[in-house]
Design a protein around this motif. Structure first.
Motif, PDB file in Angstrom:
ATOM      1  N   GLN A  24      -1.573  -8.400   2.857  1.00 40.69           N
ATOM      2  CA  GLN A  24      -1.946  -8.495   4.013  1.00 40.69           C
ATOM      3  C   GLN A  24      -1.014  -8.554   5.418  1.00 40.69           C
ATOM      4  OE1 GLN A  24      -5.945  -9.162   4.426  1.00 40.69           O
ATOM      5  NE2 GLN A  24      -5.359  -7.684   3.395  1.00 40.69           N
ATOM      6  N   PRO A  33      -8.654 -15.346   2.871  1.00 40.10           N
ATOM      7  CA  PRO A  33      -7.690 -16.724   3.020  1.00 40.10           C
ATOM      8  C   PRO A  33      -6.587 -16.894   3.020  1.00 40.10           C
ATOM      9  CG  PRO A  33      -7.988 -15.341   0.570  1.00 40.10           C
ATOM     10  CD  PRO A  33      -8.758 -14.779   1.930  1.00 40.10           C
ATOM     11  N   MET A  87      -2.999  -3.386   4.513  1.00 41.28           N
ATOM     12  CA  MET A  87      -4.358  -3.936   3.848  1.00 41.28           C
ATOM     13  C   MET A  87      -3.992  -4.205   2.605  1.00 41.28           C
ATOM     14  SD  MET A  87      -6.995  -0.996   5.112  1.00 41.28           S
ATOM     15  CE  MET A  87      -7.903  -1.514   4.560  1.00 41.28           C
ATOM     16  N   GLY A  88      -2.667  -4.853   2.240  1.00 43.54           N
ATOM     17  CA  GLY A  88      -2.470  -5.399   0.854  1.00 43.54           C
ATOM     18  C   GLY A  88      -2.727  -6.503   0.323  1.00 43.54           C
ATOM     19  N   LEU A  89      -1.708  -6.470  -0.863  1.00 41.65           N
ATOM     20  CA  LEU A  89      -1.821  -8.200  -1.247  1.00 41.65           C
ATOM     21  C   LEU A  89      -1.295  -8.988  -0.191  1.00 41.65           C
ATOM     22  CD1 LEU A  89      -2.487  -9.422  -4.073  1.00 41.65           C
ATOM     23  CD2 LEU A  89       0.578  -9.389  -4.626  1.00 41.65           C
ATOM     24  N   GLU A 132       1.165  -1.407   0.612  1.00 46.68           N
ATOM     25  CA  GLU A 132      -0.208   0.293   0.134  1.00 46.68           C
ATOM     26  C   GLU A 132       1.035   1.168   0.184  1.00 46.68           C
ATOM     27  OE1 GLU A 132      -3.183   0.225  -0.494  1.00 46.68           O
ATOM     28  OE2 GLU A 132      -3.474  -1.773  -0.553  1.00 46.68           O
ATOM     29  N   PRO A 164      -3.540 -14.856  -1.316  1.00 45.85           N
ATOM     30  CA  PRO A 164      -4.399 -14.277  -2.743  1.00 45.85           C
ATOM     31  C   PRO A 164      -4.953 -15.937  -3.172  1.00 45.85           C
ATOM     32  CG  PRO A 164      -2.242 -13.282  -2.609  1.00 45.85           C
ATOM     33  CD  PRO A 164      -2.912 -13.927  -1.633  1.00 45.85           C
ATOM     34  N   ILE A 165      -6.092 -15.951  -3.344  1.00 47.71           N
ATOM     35  CA  ILE A 165      -6.900 -16.849  -3.577  1.00 47.71           C
ATOM     36  C   ILE A 165      -7.996 -16.240  -5.132  1.00 47.71           C
ATOM     37  CG2 ILE A 165      -8.336 -19.004  -3.735  1.00 47.71           C
ATOM     38  CD1 ILE A 165      -7.125 -19.851  -0.497  1.00 47.71           C
TER      39      ILE A 165
END
Lengths: 389, 110
Positions: free
Chosen positions: B61, B92, B57-59, B28, B95-96
């Motif tokens: 986490q 998840p 909050m990004g990819l 972010e 990322p899924i």
């Protein structure tokens, strides 16, 4: 300096109350058991909804949207307010007639809306499935970042002298013996003498009310959401897309059976937020993967092209639900100085600012913007239909 | 914006003076300065820093930046690192795709 009003709840409603009261020079002490905005205000979508019925909702929404336009200019930090409009997809032909009636009614209330043929909708959203019956564009709808709004309202209230007291939980109330008016709020840390209290505790309002011997008939209605990686504009052009089934889902039964309706929104950063469900299962905020799968399947039904996009996070939130789907924005008749501001279900973001403003008008004795009998606490006493809670 | 933050901070710790524009949350693009500003504005937990700055909050986490943010919060607020709790981890976790997550139902049906 002594406290004039204690606000219980640090969500968008409590923060709005703190903000508008502080603007009137009233000394506010806001209590929040966690960090600011840790309940439904951080868990929901970003939609400022113009079309929720009945009339009282339309009025609250219209007045609140006007306040959002002002807040967008006057708050010290950005709230990501955007005049986006929204699209409601009509899935099946047999829904068109019913929806047309709703549409005509909303238009007669002066709402800016336009019926869309499947072809018009596909022109707007090239990635939508052609297997749809049509849609409606609602031009008055807007988008905002609810958490940023909550934080900005609280932060600006603090600048005007409010105490924003996080990680402090209410444990009880004290009353004056003579007239049973409120005299103090007890917390796990201290005792705050005050002559007015606002219960703006969302789904937790029933528990807070109990501490004062009140029965505030609000229950948690769970919804799950997922957020994806940021996607470029073009996969989905509109910022807010829901289905006609969403309106039915809101009105569906108040029980544990699961109601799913597709709701797709694109945040300022480009992330898609996908939802959502309605289910009454207590205060459990765990995400059931099967429920989540259901939600995503519904979204894919309308936008098959998003199948490859990655979800990075899922979560659940609890909407403060009342049995007649109207909020409670009301003084408490049995205890002088106590007010209730909650029960907005899925449109607390939409109606948060106007709720804070109306409660401020009640406390300062000013004329209300419009009559609020329909959202009084009294309405539940009359029918006595909250005995089960 | 990042330059502006510098003037607002009154904290005198070494950690504040150095590397103000260092990116801490890469997903972010949140800088050390923005994180310290959030702490100065009243954030006492990682969750509050996240909500003010989007850090974590990004990819990924927060799998990349959590330790760094934990350390900054501990040092600026003068607390032991271990007392700074991590973010709430949510599924998840990695990322899924929407397609795979939504197929859960069908697998059960078979």
């Amino acid at each position: 300096m002594a406290t004039d009003v204690v606000v219980i709840g640090g969500g968008i409603v409590g923060a709005s109350c703190a903000y508008y009261l502080s603007k009137e020079g009233i000394k506010v002490h806001l209590l929040e058991k966690g960090p600011m905005g840790c309940g439904a205000s951080k868990a929901g979508m970003m939609h400022i909804v113009s079309w929720e019925e009945p009339e009282i909702h339309l009025k609250l929404a219209k007045a609140s949207k006007k306040l959002y336009q002002e807040l967008n200019l006057e708050l010290s930090s950005p709230i990501e307010f955007r005049q986006t409009g929204s699209i409601v997809i009509i899935e099946k032909l047999e829904q068109v007639e019913t929806f047309k009636a709703t549409f005509d009614r909303l238009r007669s209330w002066g709402l800016n809306c336009k019926f869309l043929t499947p072809r018009e909708l596909i022109e707007m959203e090239p990635n939508i499935t052609p297997d749809i019956a049509g849609g409606v564009f609602f031009g008055d709808d807007a988008q905002v970042n609810p958490l940023y709004t909550t934080l900005a309202l609280a932060s600006d209230a603090r600048k005007m002298g409010a105490i924003i007291d996080t990680f402090n939980e209410v444990t009880g109330f004290e009353f004056n013996n003579e007239d049973h008016s409120i005299s103090a709020v007890l917390t796990k840390r201290d005792r705050i003498p005050t002559s007015a209290v606002i219960i703006a505790s969302g789904s937790w309002s029933h528990a807070v009310g109990n501490l004062a011997g009140l029965n505030i008939p609000v229950e948690p209605r769970k919804g799950v959401l997922a957020v994806t990686v940021p996607v470029p504009e073009g996969i989905i052009n509109s910022q807010i897309i829901l289905t006609a089934g969403y309106m039915e889902s809101v009105k569906s039964g108040s029980n544990s059976s699961l109601s799913v309706a597709a709701n797709i929104q694109r945040a300022v950063n480009g992330n898609l937020v996908l939802g959502t469900t309605r289910q009454m299962v207590g205060f459990d905020r765990k995400v059931d993967p099967y429920v989540m799968a259901n939600v995503l399947k519904r979204c894919l039904r309308f936008f098959p092209a998003i199948a490859e996009i990655s979800v990075i996070r899922t979560w659940a939130g609890l909407r403060p639900y009342t049995s007649d789907l109207l909020p409670i924005i009301s003084p408490v008749e049995s205890i002088e100085g106590v007010y209730v501001a909650t029960g907005h279900e899925g449109i607390g973001i939409t109606e948060g600012p106007i709720t804070g403003k109306l409660i401020t008008q009640m406390i300062t004795g000013k004329d209300l913007e419009f009559p609020l009998d329909e959202v009084s606490l009294k309405r539940f006493e009359k029918n006595n239909n909250y005995g089960g809670l | 914006m990042k330059e502006k933050n510098k003037d607002k901070v009154s904290c005198d710790l070494d950690i504040v003076k150095e590397d103000w524009d260092l990116i801490i949350c890469r997903c972010e693009e949140v800088t050390k300065g923005e994180i310290i500003q959030a702490i100065n504005d009243g954030a006492t937990t990682i969750e509050e820093i996240k909500r003010k700055t989007r850090a974590g909050m990004g990819l990924c986490q927060s799998k990349t930046c959590f330790r760094a943010i934990q350390r900054i919060l501990a040092e600026v607020s003068g607390r032991p690192v271990a007392s700074v709790l991590p973010y709430t981890s949510r599924p998840p976790v990695r990322p899924i795709s929407i397609g795979i997550l939504s197929s859960l139902m069908e697998e059960e049906d078979d």
